[in-house]
Design an enzyme around this catalytic site. Sequence first.
Site, PDB file in Angstrom:
ATOM      1  CB  CYS A  39      -0.914   0.005   1.225  1.00  0.00           C
ATOM      2  SG  CYS A  39      -2.532  -0.746   0.917  1.00  0.00           S
ATOM      3  CG  HIS A  96      -5.310  -3.416   0.955  1.00  0.00           C
ATOM      4  ND1 HIS A  96      -4.006  -3.848   1.079  1.00  0.00           N
ATOM      5  CD2 HIS A  96      -6.062  -4.214   1.753  1.00  0.00           C
ATOM      6  CE1 HIS A  96      -3.973  -4.870   1.933  1.00  0.00           C
ATOM      7  NE2 HIS A  96      -5.209  -5.111   2.346  1.00  0.00           N
ATOM      8  CG  HIS A 147      -1.933  -4.465  -2.250  1.00  0.00           C
ATOM      9  ND1 HIS A 147      -2.097  -3.274  -1.565  1.00  0.00           N
ATOM     10  CD2 HIS A 147      -1.750  -4.122  -3.550  1.00  0.00           C
ATOM     11  CE1 HIS A 147      -2.002  -2.261  -2.425  1.00  0.00           C
ATOM     12  NE2 HIS A 147      -1.785  -2.761  -3.638  1.00  0.00           N
ATOM     13  CG  HIS A 149       0.877  -9.669  -5.070  1.00  0.00           C
ATOM     14  ND1 HIS A 149      -0.123  -9.879  -4.139  1.00  0.00           N
ATOM     15  CD2 HIS A 149       1.700 -10.735  -4.968  1.00  0.00           C
ATOM     16  CE1 HIS A 149       0.094 -11.017  -3.495  1.00  0.00           C
ATOM     17  NE2 HIS A 149       1.201 -11.569  -3.987  1.00  0.00           N
TER      18      HIS A 149
HETATM   19 ZN    ZN Z   1      -2.273  -3.030   0.452  1.00  0.00          ZN
END
Ligand code: ZN
Length: 336
Positions: A39, A96, A147, A149
């Site tokens: 974040c 997020h 989050h 990714h």
């Molecule tokens: Zn995050």
Amino acid sequence: MHEVRFNPLINQWIIVAKHRAVRPWRPEEKQTSFQCPFCPGAPELKHLDKWDVVVLPNKYPALIPNPPSVEQEEFSLYTKREARGIAEVVVETPSHEGDLYTLSLDHAVRVVEAYRSEVLKLSSLDFIEYVAVFRNKGKEIGVSLTHPHSQIYALPFIPPRIKQEIESFREYREKTGSCLLCDIVKYELNYKKRLIYSNDEFIVLIPHYAMWPYEVHVYPLKHIKSLRDFNEREIRALADALRVVTAMYTVLLERDAPYIMAFHDHPAKGSYEYHFHVEFYQPYRDKEKLKYAAGIEWGYWVFTYDGVPEERAVELREACRKTVSLLDDVMGRCFE
Ligand code: ZN
Ligand code: ZN
Ligand code: FE
């Protein structure tokens, strides 16, 4: 300890990484002490002013560029080597929550561009044989950070699954003079029953040979060996296909769906017969029940498919139609 050990029974390398055992498991996000490392404001990202996609080194890398040297054991059958490679994380958005499909098409394009430039950069390193781009999503898959990714592993060997594919591509070319996947694409376009979605550059389908109930593959219509060879149009069209597939899974399960996405790309070095593609595995066999890889799958590598791919394709096409009516900027269409 960062080493790869060879299993002579099955001809495969295993990455041994001691420090990975201590990595956090889904840190309790409600705790005030928890700070998401992806974040904005996290220490890893402090140096960046404004970003929408960022590539970071993996904090718990399975492979590192300069591992300590490895001592061989006495027994000559036991081969090991340094786990020399690079593990990276592609943080796809400062937000997020989300997935590839919650990004705008332009933003998803920047994610695929980041994959491509990392593959280009990492492939050129002399100790790298293969660059694996993949995305794990959901606690069912064991994802430790929510989050959005994806990950990149630059490996000092060609993964066994890719080796097997290359061998099949080579044999098929020798026998027929054509590309295995080009011929499959041609056939599926005509057969239609397993097709889900297409845009100008890609088709999305359940393969004839699916191993997971809702396994979906993304095949380029043109013969392209590697992500490294993609032009702008192809990158955009791939981003579009990835958004549609990830959204479609969520529509299908009626909740944020877990999945594994794996890019199957040409190795970093040499020139092999190959055709780039992306594979998605989804662990559910219906809205509630998980399909486990168990005795017959893990113990023998024999997969049982629950259901029939052609019937599952009917379900996925229906989910696809709902999906494209919900998503902005869709480039293609679902099959009827
Ligand atoms: Zn995050
Ligand atoms: Zn081909
Ligand atoms: Fe593949």
